[in-house]
Structure formats: structure tokens, C-alpha cells
Design a protein around this motif. Sequence first.
Motif, mmCIF file in Angstrom:
data_model
loop_
_atom_site.group_PDB
_atom_site.id
_atom_site.type_symbol
_atom_site.label_atom_id
_atom_site.label_comp_id
_atom_site.label_asym_id
_atom_site.label_seq_id
_atom_site.Cartn_x
_atom_site.Cartn_y
_atom_site.Cartn_z
ATOM 1 N N ALA A 127 1.907 6.270 -7.180
ATOM 2 C CA ALA A 127 0.935 7.286 -7.591
ATOM 3 C C ALA A 127 1.624 8.644 -7.674
ATOM 4 C CB ALA A 127 -0.222 7.326 -6.602
ATOM 5 N N ARG A 128 2.458 8.924 -6.695
ATOM 6 C CA ARG A 128 3.142 10.219 -6.689
ATOM 7 C C ARG A 128 4.092 10.383 -7.864
ATOM 8 N NH1 ARG A 128 4.572 11.174 -0.341
ATOM 9 N NH2 ARG A 128 2.393 11.350 0.232
ATOM 10 N N THR A 140 0.839 -1.204 0.000
ATOM 11 C CA THR A 140 0.000 0.000 0.000
ATOM 12 C C THR A 140 0.868 1.246 0.000
ATOM 13 O OG1 THR A 140 -1.627 -1.197 1.281
ATOM 14 C CG2 THR A 140 -1.872 1.177 1.204
ATOM 15 N N LEU A 163 2.413 18.411 -5.039
ATOM 16 C CA LEU A 163 2.670 17.233 -5.878
ATOM 17 C C LEU A 163 1.782 17.280 -7.118
ATOM 18 C CD1 LEU A 163 3.025 14.584 -3.068
ATOM 19 C CD2 LEU A 163 4.720 14.996 -4.832
ATOM 20 N N ASP A 180 -2.711 9.991 -2.171
ATOM 21 C CA ASP A 180 -1.375 10.347 -1.700
ATOM 22 C C ASP A 180 -0.542 10.994 -2.793
ATOM 23 O OD1 ASP A 180 -1.576 9.622 0.879
ATOM 24 O OD2 ASP A 180 -0.601 7.671 0.672
ATOM 25 N N ALA A 181 -0.980 10.846 -4.012
ATOM 26 C CA ALA A 181 -0.199 11.421 -5.104
ATOM 27 C C ALA A 181 -0.307 12.940 -5.109
ATOM 28 C CB ALA A 181 -0.674 10.866 -6.438
ATOM 29 N N HIS A 219 -6.280 -0.564 -8.909
ATOM 30 C CA HIS A 219 -6.210 0.881 -9.094
ATOM 31 C C HIS A 219 -5.921 1.317 -10.520
ATOM 32 C CE1 HIS A 219 -6.640 2.363 -4.985
ATOM 33 N NE2 HIS A 219 -6.123 1.205 -4.632
ATOM 34 N N TYR A 220 -5.292 0.469 -11.286
ATOM 35 C CA TYR A 220 -4.911 0.916 -12.627
ATOM 36 C C TYR A 220 -5.396 -0.007 -13.731
ATOM 37 C CZ TYR A 220 -1.820 4.023 -10.074
ATOM 38 O OH TYR A 220 -1.324 4.985 -9.233
ATOM 39 N N VAL A 266 -4.463 5.514 -1.880
ATOM 40 C CA VAL A 266 -3.333 5.230 -2.766
ATOM 41 C C VAL A 266 -3.125 6.412 -3.687
ATOM 42 C CG1 VAL A 266 -2.554 3.795 -4.669
ATOM 43 C CG2 VAL A 266 -3.505 2.744 -2.621
ATOM 44 N N ARG A 267 -4.134 6.664 -4.509
ATOM 45 C CA ARG A 267 -3.934 7.763 -5.447
ATOM 46 C C ARG A 267 -4.063 9.125 -4.778
ATOM 47 N NH1 ARG A 267 -7.376 6.381 -10.469
ATOM 48 N NH2 ARG A 267 -8.447 5.043 -8.968
ATOM 49 N N MET A 269 2.339 1.732 -3.306
ATOM 50 C CA MET A 269 1.355 2.221 -4.269
ATOM 51 C C MET A 269 1.226 3.739 -4.192
ATOM 52 S SD MET A 269 0.215 -0.312 -6.014
ATOM 53 C CE MET A 269 -1.174 0.459 -6.828
ATOM 54 N N SER A 270 1.298 4.268 -2.980
ATOM 55 C CA SER A 270 1.226 5.723 -2.837
ATOM 56 C C SER A 270 2.393 6.371 -3.552
ATOM 57 C CB SER A 270 1.303 6.119 -1.365
ATOM 58 O OG SER A 270 0.226 5.584 -0.681
#
Lengths: 435, 391, 437, 289
Positions: free
Chosen positions: A359-360, A352, C372, B71-72, A391-392, B68-69, A355-356
Motif C-alpha cells: 500500500a505504501r 498482512t 507518505l 498504513d500507506a 483490498h484491490y 492495510v491501506r 500488504m501494508s
Amino acid sequence: MKLYLGVDLGSTTSKAVLIDEHERVVGRGITNTRSNYDVAVEVARRDALTDARLAEAVRLLGGDAPAVVEAFWLIQDLRRLERLRETCRATASAMPGEGARLAPTVDLVLTRLADEADTLFSAAARGRGSFFRDVVGARFHALAEEVCRRGDVDFERLLGVYDRAILEAENEIVEIPFGEAFAAAAARAGLSPDRRTSAEAIGWHVARTPIDLAGFVGTGYGRARLPFPRDCIRSEILCHGLGAFAMRPQTRTVLDIGGQDTKAIQVDERGLVTSFQMNDRCAAGCGRYLGYIADELSLGLHELGPMALRSKRPSRITSTCTVFAGTEVRDLLSVGEKREDVLSGLHRAIITRAMSLLARSGGVNDELTFTGGVARNPAAVAALHDMVEAHYGPRTINVDADSIYTGALGAALFARRGVPAEDLEEAKECTGCSA
Amino acid sequence: MSEVDVIVGELEARFDDLSYGHVRAWKDAAPGRLAIGCLPVFAPREVLWAAGALPVFVRGAGDRIDTVRGDAFFQSYICHLPRSSLELGLLGHLDALDGMMFPNTCDVIRNLSGIWQDAFPQHFVRFIDPPQTGERASATGYFRAELEDIFHELCTRSGRDPDPAHLAAATADYRVARQAARRLALARLEAPWNLPADEVYLLRRAGDAMPPRDWAALVDRYLAAAAERGRRAEDRIRVCVVGAFCEQPPRALLRAAERAGCYIVDDDLTMQLDADAIEPTGEPDDADPMAALVRAWLAGGRPSAVRYDEAGRAGRALADRVRATGADGVIFAAPSFCDPALLDQPRLTGVLDAAGIPYMAFKYAENTGQFQSIREQAGTFADSVKLWGAA
Amino acid sequence: MSNVRKEPSMEAQKQMLAGYFGELARAKEERRPVVYTFVPGNLVELLAAFDVAPVYPEVNALQSAMRQRSGGFIREAERAGHSEDVCSYVKCDLGMMMKGNVGPTGEALPPPDLLLLSFTGCFTFMKWFELLREQYKCEVAMLHVPYQGAGEVTPEMRAYVVEQLEREVIPKLEKVTGKKFDPDRLREQMVRSRKAEEDLAWVFRAARQRPSPIDAYFGGVYYIGPIFTSFRGSQAACDYYAQLRAEVEERLAAKAGPITPDGPLEHEKFRLVFEGPPNWTSFRDFWKVFSDEGAVAVASTYTQVGGTYERGFRHDPERPLESLADYCLSCYTNLSLPNRAAVLADMVKGYDADGFIIHSVKSCNSFSAGQLHLLREVEKLTGVPGGFIESDLVDARYYGHANIKNRVESYLQMLAARRAGAAAPGAPALAPEEVRP
Amino acid sequence: MQRLTCAGIDVGSSSIKVAVVDDDGDGGGALRATVLDRIRRRDPRTVLDGVLRTALGEAKVGIDELAYVASTGDGDVAEAVRTGHFYGMTCHARGAVFLEPRARAVLDVGALWARAIVVDARAKVLASRMTSQCAAGTGQFIENIARYLGVRLDEIGALSQAAARPEPVSGICAVLAETDVINMVSRGVSTAEILRGIHESVAIRLAKLLRAAKAGSPLLVTGGLAQDTGLIACLEDRLAESGAKIEVLTHPLSVHAGAIGAALWGAFRRRKLAAAAGAGPAVVQPSPA
Ligand SMILES: Nc1ncnc2c1ncn2[C@@H]1O[C@H](COP(=O)(O)OP(=O)(O)O)[C@@H](O)[C@H]1O
Ligand SMILES: Nc1ncnc2c1ncn2[C@@H]1O[C@H](COP(=O)(O)OP(=O)(O)O)[C@@H](O)[C@H]1O
Ligand code: SF4
Ligand code: SF4
Ligand code: SF4
């Protein structure tokens, strides 16, 4: 042989990869990173060279090879064990007062260890990626506890002796020249006299083959401390990007989970990094987390993944901190949660976090290549598959058996492709690569 | 199953439905209905409701999804609410909503409004910056223009006639809801053992996304059922929880605090500035209901960390509240990295110190899973009040 | 600071600052009313028209940090109950106040007669002033400047601000000074503001040349000093910016690079745009991370927090109050995030930058929340990859030099590799052997 | 007043402590036994059985003769034997004031948590602060490092104090510390200097915690790290440097403060319950763990 060396001095492990002019990998070496970085690098480098020579010898040897190879590595470990025993004795005797009592006990434990060497240092153990320090440490712990329970020697003190001795022993280089070791291995493998003679001859022949180290590049957590000239140092990000790309040319996203940092890297169709994110200063979510838990549960690192995969209902692990996760695991187990469920939850927690970071860095693009030590863990890989899909959508995820070497491979490729000739002059003088 | 259990079951189902199924159902029941998401802690609910839009407070996702996303978008030193709110949106959970409103409650929400514009171009996104200046002519004109604009924009979208009569009716509807909220608060003060914090919380969260009169009816149903319980009072201390107005603590945290020996008798969870802090006084001004709304906001109400404390009375107001609710002490529970809540604390504790009111403080995140330290602190707090308290 | 730069204008700048703190120290003696206010949205022309002395808490905080005193102040504030999590500018200022309000130059700062809360660009300002008011119990004027949530300044917003100036700010100033507002004095100030603004904008635009004669971030923070604070509208500022402009013109003609902590930069290897405030506690080390690699800042958003002059904003003596309102409304952190992305993208393109760095500071949610996202948006708008680093403005605990260096080096190596297109694909080196569960 | 013999059980994350105390009812009492055993990855319940048996043996009482068995810490482990539970800081406060009646502040540093507690003469907790979810800077952290350096816990203090120049430590993650230390060793930093650096960094954290709780003087350090003389020395320096005039004390039985406090509160509660029983039925129940 004209070879190029890549060295990745990681926080947990130091890796070396040798490639030839056609960018084929000819040798790999790995060891645990220790307080003397130079020794760690030197051990990895020598192991890579030895690996390259062994491969050559294996090719010439034919059917007897597996037995000889196994014996070959065993001999190295036995020599290290012997050194450790000497160091332990000296350490114990140096302790004022109690030394006299501790020394024989330490000796006893180490003798028993040496008796078990065949199983302890088997090919299987090597394959699991356990290093001398880990293997010996775990076994010492168990044996010492047993011995202390019976005798009147204090366990903590005994452990103290060992902790001190291993620190010293692992920071010296123990080497047996290739030809000699190969001959000894042929003997230990129990070959018939004539085959033994021919094996020895092959050993000596391979040992004499000259190796021309035409270039080298270093990378990794400790790269600034590598005894390399500045131009021979590349950032880990670039090396992981290029290494992964070389292994899998369709790679567009790289996830690297190492001992104490996690990196998410995006590369373009030429293998060039376009963006990256990394996460460090907190061990939560990195390889160390797993090491810590393995210790907590008295399991081997390699056992975690397979056990976690048996889970049907992963527990929810919420601790952000590795150390607290340890106690949380204990709590969960004590209220009757199954080990595999807890472990599965832990692996999910790590992924997890990864994954963050992904994403970043810009998400997961096809294909994703998963590298670093944690990619050896099947439960981590499974969790990654699940979450990426969730998620993707569907993505190809590459995991190679040698993914732990990705950074070193990238470094070797930079050495092959990039290092300008003038730097090599300087490089020849540098102690890090006296081949 | 008892009636209370039935109601709590319903509330839990609502709470766990991250996709706002009931909001969708409400919208589908009649044409032209809209639902507008509102970030904490201010929304001109009467205006939205009058325009045919159900205001739906979006308060993050708690510990119910892994972000998850989300956090982006935010670094680790930003509170958690904006990321999980985004995650909800990105996962499609907010598809029932036609737009989002962002009040100027802090820098994070402010910047979130910009991200939202980029991430959800199909949404009606509106930033609302209510005056922080108290009653001044300039503020009245400006704020009224803002609200009129929102009213007209939403009426256009819902196909409603922007008639001030709708505003008057909406004000009346919300008055009913506010009165129910007050009944709920009073009932808890009287018998907190019958109204556990967690249940009251679920009930209020339901109010985040329900037509006002429906919610008022639900409150009365719950109150009647809970009164039947007749639980025994335990030896626990009574506390006010302060600072948790925006990002919400996980429910387990409320339970942990109560189990450690506290009754929560007052809190600013699920705060809606327009509701908790402002009581439009008197009857709705039928001639000009919008003027009444503007006046009500500007006149201010209960002080809050996200409104300018012009008169510097926040500390005293808190001490008064503690006395009025008969609380033994205050728990400052603020989200990590929440500037408004955390910057207020030293001012407030100064006043409590002077008034001899005990307090304790901790931080949380909406997805905290470890309550050991909170239990320990709340427990010690309760122990010390119990062992040494005046009573 | 003296060892950091060696331009002559630097001396002038230093003297101006020293003079300013000296003036503050004498203010009470000279019975000059003192106003505390913030840099973004500061109304210094108006204050000068009333002849009051402005004190900027943020400037004190950053000056303390550069003198390595912020740590003690922050600890002091934390001892008084302030959280680790909140803005350290606020804590640094409060801590300084608690320790006797002795300013960065060692002279005591006068207490305020008026707190002028220009509530723009940052929500935390409001909390900051609540805390200050608690301490000083003096008159407060709150100027609420609406945020550009929808990405534009509407006539209603402008009218709202102007009305507040007329009905709230000016009357309060009249009250504490006992003077009547004189619009002509305000206009005179603005004429001079305009001139200095013109020169400063020219200096920043000079970075469009190759090599850039200035560093628009690390050097830029010195350039903006006078105009962002108490000097805008003064003759001293006009002189300073004329001198600065002349110096830059000279370097431009000589095709010389900017002056870095280690002297003039010889080779401009990377042209970068910076977003976010710098770190003040290790300012020199932080700068060196870039200058050592030949990286120059050609533009930055931080140099716009006190006025978006590069983008054309000028004070306008013809419509004094409206232009003050526009000034407050348009300061950089009062822009919506999509607008900020556009500003950054314009800079990357307009200044022909190789990349951009986002320096995200823990303290400042106003800048940092959502950076970000900003990174991705600017990459999308420009096709140029960005780098992301994190530390803090004045809290040295959050500045990790090795970490920042590591990231910046990786980032610059990445830019270099992309430029060279070096790593041409070779044959796959390892036999792919998939391990799937 | 009648003497009551009570036991306190403190279940920590690294060790279990049991104290048996004769309480005299006036705030005083006599210790009959204090026993500790490290859990070391064993089942805490088994460890508890052992510790309790030893303690009762030493105190020469049977478990049925105890007036109250109070647990603190991870009380669930003691569920089978306890009469009631008190929270950690409540107990450390009581135990600290018992061991050192002058103490007005208590700093309990154990394996995972550090807690700063302000108390009055009657051991009432006036204010408290606790570290959050990061084990950086607590016992486990120091232990990991000592382990790596091959230094036994009881040697740390003297070594650290002998260091000339502390090595500044930036990252103090309990887990990553090992890597940091490897890095330091690789740079030739001596063991003593590393330990001192670590102590300094932990002391900074602890000083901050004390500041946040507004702790006064004298301060008694309790928990396992009270035995770490190196840390105590650094803490004293830190506090002196920040201008706080806090006298730092330790006690040989510091690590048992929690267990002692629990036993004493048990006696207190027992008396109160008895009094209440005389006056009518009590609504009070033991606080849940
Ligand atoms: N055989 C294995 N099975 C499972 N996990 C492993 C194995 N070997 C190493 N690991 C994991 O990999 C981590 C080290 O990864 P590595 O990439 O070498 O890190 P670094 O580059 O930081 O040294 C270990 O902490 C461990 O969690
Ligand atoms: N002799 C000693 N010298 C220094 N530190 C010690 C010593 N004994 C124990 N410690 C430290 O104390 C910690 C345990 O403290 P303790 O209060 O028992 O923790 P807990 O209650 O969480 O189990 C250990 O992690 C260790 O670091
Ligand atoms: S939270 Fe845990 S893993 Fe992270 S820094 Fe702290 S001790 Fe290390
Ligand atoms: S929790 Fe605090 S900082 Fe975060 S969005 Fe809410 S008010 Fe802002
Ligand atoms: S949050 Fe940023 S803009 Fe606001 S006061 Fe702090 S540093 Fe200044």
C-alpha cells in the motif's frame, strides 16, 4: 559459451544465475549465506557453473541422466560431510579435559549421518531447498539427543562442538573437479560398464568446454562486500524489478519477501522502477519469521506452507515480534488450537505486513509478481491471493518456481545489457569471477 | 439470559458493527438528517445536533480489522488511530457519515484532516481549532464565529432553519446525557464489581453515536439491570486509568488489567472534552445559547493533555480525582507515540510522587494482541498494593 | 562545523551566532529581559522593539546535536520520565535545562522573564511550554495561531491573532520590560527585515539555474540561521544577506556548483527537492550520502519553517501587526497537507528537479504525520517519483547510516535508469511456470 | 513462629525453576532445594513434573506436606499443582531481598523479558519497568548469537571480558542478530569483540530500563543472565558512565530468585489466610493468573 553472471548475496541465501547472450538462463546456484561472504558467493557461482555444465551433460547423456545427476550432487555432499567429520574431531580433541570423551561420541553421530546420506541428501531434499547446513544440523540435533539420552555425555556440550565445527567447515570451499565428480557419479549410479565409459567421456568433454564470462553484476543485502568493482554493483530494488519484469513482462508490481527484508516495488512498462518501499531491521513479517517458527515446531521450512493450507479457521496471531510469536504459538497450541490453524494465522500475519508495504509503495497494480524465498511457500501465496483480492479486487499474481533467483536474474540482465566494456578489463582482475 | 446479558449483547453488536448500521437507520427514519464523524476528543456536539446532525465519534477500528491501506499514509512511529480510521473510510465503513470534523488535539489529527480532504473529496471536512487561551475577548469572538459558521453550514445541508432555539434544545438534550454519564460513573465507583470496566466501556462507546436522550435511557436500563447482579467484591485494588483518551486500548486489555487484580473506577477512555471536561453551568441561556456554549468551553473544565494547562493545575487535579474516587493508585495507559499523553506523564507523576499515590505506566496500541506484559505489570502493581497497602 | 563549509559568509554567520550566545550570557548582567520563544511564528521584530533577548529552545537543541551533546541531554530527560516515543527536540532542551542550562557554546543561558508561546505549526510546542513553565514559574504569553485546516487564512483568523498581539502579547511585554510599546520601532525593524528577506529569497531562487550555485537544504540551513532567529530586522542580518547574495552571484557567474563537505561540487548529476528537517547528529555524513552521488538540493521546505519568503511573504512596515499575524499563520508547518503538497510540487517543477526526497523524522509529528501521503500526492502532481528515508533530528539512535545510504542509492539509481531508459525489454528469460495453490 | 515448608514454581519461557523453602515467618528462611531444567521445545508440563519431582526429592518432602505451592511466570502450566499465583516482579523482588538483603533494586533478565524493580527492605515493589514486545536485547538474543558463534553459554562471559575493542552493534533484533553477526564475522571481527559489542548494546538497554524505573543501589541481577559475567561487567561500566552510583551484585542462585520469592510469598499468604480464618471468613481469593 559466452555467459553473464548475476550474483545476489542475500541475508539468508546467496544466489547466482548465468545467462547467455540471448538472455536465456543456463545455470543457477544457491547456498546459504555464511560468515565468509566470499565463500558463499563462490559456492553459489560454482554451483551455477556446475549447473550449466550438468545441463549440457544431461542433454548429451539421455536416459541415464537423472540417476547420474542425483549421484553427482550426493558425492559433493558426502565430501562435505567428510570434511565436517574431520573438523568435529579436531574441535572436540582441542577441548581441554572433556575432549577425549566428546570426540568418539561426535564421531559416532556423524557416522550414522553418513549412513543415512542417500535419503538425507536425496533429490527431494535438494528440491525442498534445504542446504547442507540445515539438513545436517537438524539430523545431528536429533541423533545427538538420542545418543546423549543413553550415554553420559552432555547434550549442550556436544552441540557446542558441532556449532563450532560447522562454522569452520562451511567456510571452506570443498570442490571436486567436474570431470572427476561426474565419473564418480556415473560409478555410484550403477551404470553398466560401457555406458559408464561413455558417461565419463561426456563428463570430461563438458568439463573442458570453455566458458567465457563476459560480464557480471552483484546485488543483495551484502552487495557492498562483494569483491566486485563499484560499477558492477546494482541495488536490489532495481535487480528485483528487472528480474521480475523479465520473467513476466506484464509485471507492474513486485513483492519480494526474503529472509530479513520485504520489498514492494512498482515498475513501468519498460521494467523501470517507479517507486519502492522496503522494510527492515525487524524480522517480524519476513522469511526468518517462518524459519524461527519452523524451528519452534520442529518442522522443516518446506513443511510449513502445506500444513497451513489445511486450515479451515486461521488463528489470530497478533505478536509483532518473531520471538514472541514463537511463544504465542506455543500458548495457542497449549490451549488446544490446531497446528494448521496457528500456522495459517502466521502466514496471514506475514502477508498482512507485506500488504501494508505494498500500500505504501503505491498499491497492487496488474500484474503482481511475487518473488523471494517466501514465494516458495504455498500458504504465503494463498494468503496473498486472498488479501489482494479483498483490498484491490481481482489481480493476476505470478509466482515462478525459480522466484528465489529473481534478484540474481535481474543482476545478470544488467550485466548483459548494461555494464560498459571498460569496466570489464578491471573485472578480469577481480577474484570474484575467475571462471 | 439475564437483562444485563441482553443489554451487553446489544452493546457488543453495536460495537462490532463497524459500518454504523444504527446511525444509518436513524438517518433513514426522517429526511434531512445528517451524521457527522468526529475525531477525538472535541466536537461541538450541541451545535451539530442543533443543526440536525448526529455527532458520531470515530475512534479508530481497534483490533477488529487489519490495517492495510491505512498504513500507506503513516510511518511506523505514528500512533495507530489515524490509520485504522482511514482504513474504515477506505473500506466504506464510514459511508453513513456526511462529513468529518477534526479538532486540533495533536499534530497527527491535524495532518489527518488534510489527508481526509484528499482521500474523501465528497465529505464535508472541517478542521476546528478551539481557542487554547482561556477566557479572552479575542477568543470569544473568534470561536463564536467558528461555531456559527459550522452551524449555518450544517443547517444549509440539513435544510434546517438556523434558529437559536434549536441550540437551546440541543443543549438541554446533552444535559440529560451528561447527567446519565454522571450516574454511570457514580454507580461504578460504588460497586465496580457489578460494573466491569469492559461493559461500562461498551456503554460509553454506544454513546459515541446515539441521540443523547436515547443514550441516557439506555444507561438507566443498564444501571438497573447491573444492580440486580449482586456480585461479591473481590480482593482487588481500585485504580484510575489515565492517558487513554484518544486511541482506545483493545477491550481485552481492560479485561486483562481487571483480571490481574484491579478495579477500574475512573478513566479517561472515550473522553469527549466538551462533555467530560466542561459542564455548562446553570440553565441554558435561551436568549443566546451560542454564547453559553462558547463560554462553557472557554471556562474550561477538567484539565486534559490536549488543552493548554494555563494554570498548571493538571497534576493537582489528578491527585484530587484519585482521592475523590477512593482509588488506590493510577495506571498511566497511553497509546504508543502519543505526544500529548506521554509528554504529560512526568508532570503528573511528579505530583503523585509527592502525594504518595502509587502508579504504574504502560503503552499500548489499539490492536495490541499480547497482554502478557501488561498483565504482569498490572498484577505486580496490584500485588504490591495488596500485600503492602495501608488497608 | 568549521570543517563543513568554507564560504566567507560562513565565517560571518558563525561570528553572528557566537555573538548572539555571548549577548545572552550577558543579558542578566545588563538587566535585559529574556524571552523564550519558538522559531516558527517568532515575533523577533516585536521583541527587538522592546529590546528583549530571545532564546530559541529548538536552536539550542540542534546546536547541541551538531556538537554531539544531544544524546546525553535526551537520556537525562528520559531518566526524568520522558518517553522514548516523544519529540526529541523537547527532550534535548529539557535535558540541557536539567544539566544546568549551559548553552551550546559553553556559556550559561539566562532563565526567561517571559515564555512567549507562539503556538503555531506544532502542537507539541504547547506541551513543551507547559514543561518549561513548570520549571521557571515565570510569566507566560500564549499566542494561539489557528491552523490553516481549510488551506487558507481567513480574515477572522488574522483578526484573532492581531487581537491577541494587542491584548495579550504586547501588554505582557510591556509588563516584563517596563517599557511602552512603540509602533515606530517595530516598523523600523520591519524595513530591515524586508531587505534581508529580499536577498535571501533571491539566493534561494538562484538554485533555479543549472548548475545550482547553492545547496538549498544542507547549505540552506546555514543561510536561514540569522533570519529565522534573533537577527531578522537587524542591520547585521542585512549585511550578512547582502554578502551571501554577492557570493552566490559570483558562483552563478562562474557556473560553479555549491560547496559541499568535500569542496565544490563539480558535476551536478541530480537535482532534488527536500521535505522535512535534516538530521543534525550526523549532519555531515548525511549530506555526503547525497553529495557523493552528485545530488544537489535545489529547494527545500525546511528552509520555510521560519518564513515562506521564496513564496513571496515579506514583513510589511505599513501594516505591522497584520503582517506579524500573517507571518505566524503562514509558516510552513501551519499549512494543510494539501497545501504542503502544492508547495512541494511547485518546487519540483519550478526548480526543474529530477526528484524529491522526503526525510521523515521520528521526533516531529508536525512534519512527519502523513508524509507518505504527501509523497504520493506530489508524485501525482508532478509525475516525478519521490524517495523516502527515515531518521531523527537530534536523537542519534535513530540515524542508521547504512540504511539511509542503501535507500538513497537505490533511489538515485532508479532516477538514473529512468533517465537513460536503459533496461529495454528483452525476451522473457524464464519459462513461466505458475505455482498457484 | 512456626516454620512453613513451601514450594515456588517459576515457569519461564526458556526454563522452569522450582524452589523449596522453609520460611520462618520473620522474613528469613532456609533453602531446601533449588532445581532448574531448560524447556527446550518440550511440553512445559512434562518438564515441570520432572523438575518438581527432583526438587521434592532433594528437599525430602512430599507434595502433600507443603504448606503452599506458589506459581509465578506462566502460571497456567502449574495450574494442577499450585495453591496460588503471584506475579513475576513481586516474586523476583522477594527472592532478591532474600538472597541479598541489602538489595534495593532488582534487575531480572530472562530469555524474553527484562524487568527493573525498585524494592524496599521488606521486598515491597516501589516501582517497576518492563521491556515491551521486542525481544531485542534479552537472553534469547544473546543465546542465538552464541549459538551461531559456536560458543557455549557458560563461556560467553570470560570471552566478552577478554575483548579489546567492542564491535558496536546497531540492530539488536533477536532474530536478525544472526545476520548482523554473519556480517561482522565476514569483516573479520573476532568472536570476543562481537560478544562484547552485543553485551554493550544489551547493557545500554538495561541501563535505560533501570533509569526509567529510577532504580537505586545496590542492585541485584536475577534471572538467567545474572550468570553472564560479561554482561554484568558491561552493565557496571554503563551505569558508572552515566553517573549513576549503583553497585551491581549477583548471587549464585540468582536464576532461582523468582521461584524462591514465590515460595516465600506462599508462606506469607498462608499465614495471612490462617489469621483471617481465625478472624472470620475471608473475601480474598488467590489472584488469578
Ligand atoms: N523451500 C522453501 N519453502 C518455503 N520457504 C522457503 C524455502 N526456501 C526458502 N524459503 C524462505 O525464504 C527465505 C529466504 O529468502 P531469500 O529470498 O533467499 O532471502 P535473502 O535474499 O534475504 O537471503 C527463508 O527465510 C525462508 O523463509
Ligand atoms: N551460564 C549462563 N551464562 C550466560 N547466560 C546464561 C547462562 N545460563 C542461562 N543464561 C541465559 O539466561 C536465559 C534464561 O534465563 P531465565 O531467567 O531462565 O529465563 P526465563 O525465566 O524467561 O526462562 C537464557 O536465555 C540464557 O541466555
Ligand atoms: S520485535 Fe522481535 S523481530 Fe522485531 S526487532 Fe524486536 S526482536 Fe526483532
Ligand atoms: S493517540 Fe495521541 S498522537 Fe495519536 S491521534 Fe490521538 S492524541 Fe494524537
Ligand atoms: S514536533 Fe517537530 S516542530 Fe514540534 S517541537 Fe518537535 S521537532 Fe519541533
